[in-house]
Enzyme design. Sequence first.
Site, PDB file in Angstrom:
ATOM      1  N   GLY A   8       0.871  -1.189   0.000  1.00 20.47           N
ATOM      2  CA  GLY A   8       0.000   0.000   0.000  1.00 20.47           C
ATOM      3  C   GLY A   8       0.900   1.229   0.000  1.00 20.47           C
ATOM      4  N   HIS A 175      -8.723  -0.240  18.497  1.00 18.75           N
ATOM      5  CA  HIS A 175      -8.222   0.959  17.821  1.00 18.75           C
ATOM      6  C   HIS A 175      -9.417   1.596  17.095  1.00 18.75           C
ATOM      7  CE1 HIS A 175      -5.697   3.770  15.850  1.00 18.75           C
ATOM      8  NE2 HIS A 175      -6.024   3.324  14.650  1.00 18.75           N
TER       9      HIS A 175
HETATM   10  N1  LIG Z   1      -3.751   1.743  12.453  1.00 18.71           N
HETATM   11  C1  LIG Z   1      -3.713   3.066  12.412  1.00 18.71           C
HETATM   12  O1  LIG Z   1      -3.414   3.732  13.398  1.00 18.71           O
HETATM   13  C2  LIG Z   1      -4.031   3.778  11.123  1.00 18.71           C
HETATM   14  C3  LIG Z   1      -3.681   5.131  10.940  1.00 18.71           C
HETATM   15  C4  LIG Z   1      -3.935   5.728   9.707  1.00 18.71           C
HETATM   16  C5  LIG Z   1      -4.535   4.987   8.687  1.00 18.71           C
HETATM   17  N2  LIG Z   1      -4.894   3.701   8.916  1.00 18.71           N
HETATM   18  C6  LIG Z   1      -5.487   2.875   7.872  1.00 18.71           C
HETATM   19  O2  LIG Z   1      -4.459   2.521   6.964  1.00 18.71           O
HETATM   20  C7  LIG Z   1      -5.011   2.296   5.687  1.00 18.71           C
HETATM   21  C8  LIG Z   1      -4.259   3.134   4.655  1.00 18.71           C
HETATM   22  O3  LIG Z   1      -4.467   4.514   4.910  1.00 18.71           O
HETATM   23  P1  LIG Z   1      -3.934   5.592   3.836  1.00 18.71           P
HETATM   24  O4  LIG Z   1      -4.329   6.909   4.367  1.00 18.71           O
HETATM   25  O5  LIG Z   1      -2.520   5.309   3.495  1.00 18.71           O
HETATM   26  O6  LIG Z   1      -4.872   5.223   2.589  1.00 18.71           O
HETATM   27  P2  LIG Z   1      -4.583   5.538   1.057  1.00 18.71           P
HETATM   28  O7  LIG Z   1      -5.898   5.420   0.361  1.00 18.71           O
HETATM   29  O8  LIG Z   1      -3.787   6.778   0.910  1.00 18.71           O
HETATM   30  O9  LIG Z   1      -3.636   4.316   0.601  1.00 18.71           O
HETATM   31  C9  LIG Z   1      -4.079   3.004   0.485  1.00 18.71           C
HETATM   32  C10 LIG Z   1      -3.324   2.365  -0.674  1.00 18.71           C
HETATM   33  O10 LIG Z   1      -3.677   0.984  -0.718  1.00 18.71           O
HETATM   34  C11 LIG Z   1      -3.686   0.627  -2.102  1.00 18.71           C
HETATM   35  N3  LIG Z   1      -4.434  -0.610  -2.266  1.00 18.71           N
HETATM   36  C12 LIG Z   1      -5.773  -0.817  -2.230  1.00 18.71           C
HETATM   37  N4  LIG Z   1      -6.041  -2.104  -2.425  1.00 18.71           N
HETATM   38  C13 LIG Z   1      -4.862  -2.746  -2.571  1.00 18.71           C
HETATM   39  C14 LIG Z   1      -4.487  -4.103  -2.787  1.00 18.71           C
HETATM   40  N5  LIG Z   1      -5.407  -5.064  -2.912  1.00 18.71           N
HETATM   41  N6  LIG Z   1      -3.178  -4.388  -2.878  1.00 18.71           N
HETATM   42  C15 LIG Z   1      -2.241  -3.418  -2.772  1.00 18.71           C
HETATM   43  N7  LIG Z   1      -2.535  -2.118  -2.577  1.00 18.71           N
HETATM   44  C16 LIG Z   1      -3.834  -1.805  -2.474  1.00 18.71           C
HETATM   45  C17 LIG Z   1      -4.321   1.821  -2.791  1.00 18.71           C
HETATM   46  O11 LIG Z   1      -4.050   1.841  -4.192  1.00 18.71           O
HETATM   47  C18 LIG Z   1      -3.687   2.979  -2.038  1.00 18.71           C
HETATM   48  O12 LIG Z   1      -2.505   3.449  -2.678  1.00 18.71           O
HETATM   49  C19 LIG Z   1      -6.509   2.635   5.807  1.00 18.71           C
HETATM   50  O13 LIG Z   1      -7.232   1.460   6.062  1.00 18.71           O
HETATM   51  C20 LIG Z   1      -6.548   3.537   7.030  1.00 18.71           C
HETATM   52  O14 LIG Z   1      -7.810   3.529   7.664  1.00 18.71           O
HETATM   53  C21 LIG Z   1      -4.646   3.096  10.102  1.00 18.71           C
END
Ligand SMILES: NC(=O)c1ccc[n+]([C@@H]2O[C@H](COP(=O)([O-])OP(=O)(O)OC[C@H]3O[C@@H](n4cnc5c(N)ncnc54)[C@H](O)[C@@H]3O)[C@@H](O)[C@H]2O)c1
Length: 307
Positions: A8, A175
Amino acid sequence: MDKISVIGAGSVGSSLAWLILINKLSKRISLIDIDEDWAKGIACDLNDSRFILKSDTFIEGSSDYSAVKDSDIIVVTAGSPRKPGMRRQDLLKINAGIISSVSKEIKKHSPGSIVILVTNPLDLMVYVALENTGFSSKRVFGMGSSLDSSRLANFISQETGVSVKDITPLVMGMHSKDMLVSKQSKIGVFSIEEFIPAEGFLALKEKTCNRGKEIVDYLKKGSARFGPAAAVVEIIEAIDKDSQKIIPVSCLLENEFSLGKFCTGMPCVIGKNGIEKVLQPHLLPEEKKLLSESARSFQESLKCLTD
Ligand SMILES: NC(=O)c1ccc[n+]([C@@H]2O[C@H](COP(=O)([O-])OP(=O)(O)OC[C@H]3O[C@@H](n4cnc5c(N)ncnc54)[C@H](O)[C@@H]3O)[C@@H](O)[C@H]2O)c1
């Protein structure tokens, strides 16, 4: 470390790769995204900073999972954002599908790796990854409560004027906005009440629970990236240095609190094997109640996944 893979290459994934490069935590980073051009573009941009930052970390962008072969650590940030009108359960199902297929690729190409989940809803995603990799629960866990703890420490420091370095925040449980922000958090060796009155702490607790939403409301498009990336780096460093540091992570509880099997945030000792030990803090009666609600909510979501 020889190789870290980041699945990702969105906001969190690219910020994380940037921090790994700056801190020279790994010789190589494989940045995987379903959008191959995006992953390649981010990798090119990051690699262009190597000379200036004097970092030999090299980043490869790809959509081909064979690039994660022999990773020491794999961080999973791949996920779909919640779209307007989408129900929470719908997002749960979509991201569970993504994590399930990503996990199978990890198992195939890098069976010895430690897997750190970031994708939300985090605790459920850890469970899906555990089921689909079949790896030990010491090697599959999620970053969430450490970010929530860092947010709480930031608020306590702002409120009291005490350095963040002297704050020992304690946030556990889900979380989500229903996280367990403990008043057993400490300032130096002192209890919170010695610095902040009860109602003041309640306000900080609420701010901590709502911080993710506050950021989303400001940004309008996108969510937190720098805090999450820093929190993952803290875990990577603890593994790399085998530091036996206590970090709260989303881990599998087998029945430690007599609440059955579920994933949630608990303070864990982190070292070269991943989770070296799950710690069981003494819980106040209201904290026990909240944890048992977390377990119930987890089981409900799990049921929704299998329906
Ligand atoms: N745990 C935490 O504290 C925390 C904090 C922030 C974000 N998050 C989560 O992390 C995740 C990512 O957040 P973000 O802001 O980077 O999102 P984002 O949309 O900027 O990035 C997600 C990426 O995943 C890619 N993607 C989607 N499906 C895919 C697949 N099957 N294989 C490979 N890549 C794939 C997309 O093309 C995109 O580039 C979200 O689920 C968000 O809720 C969690």
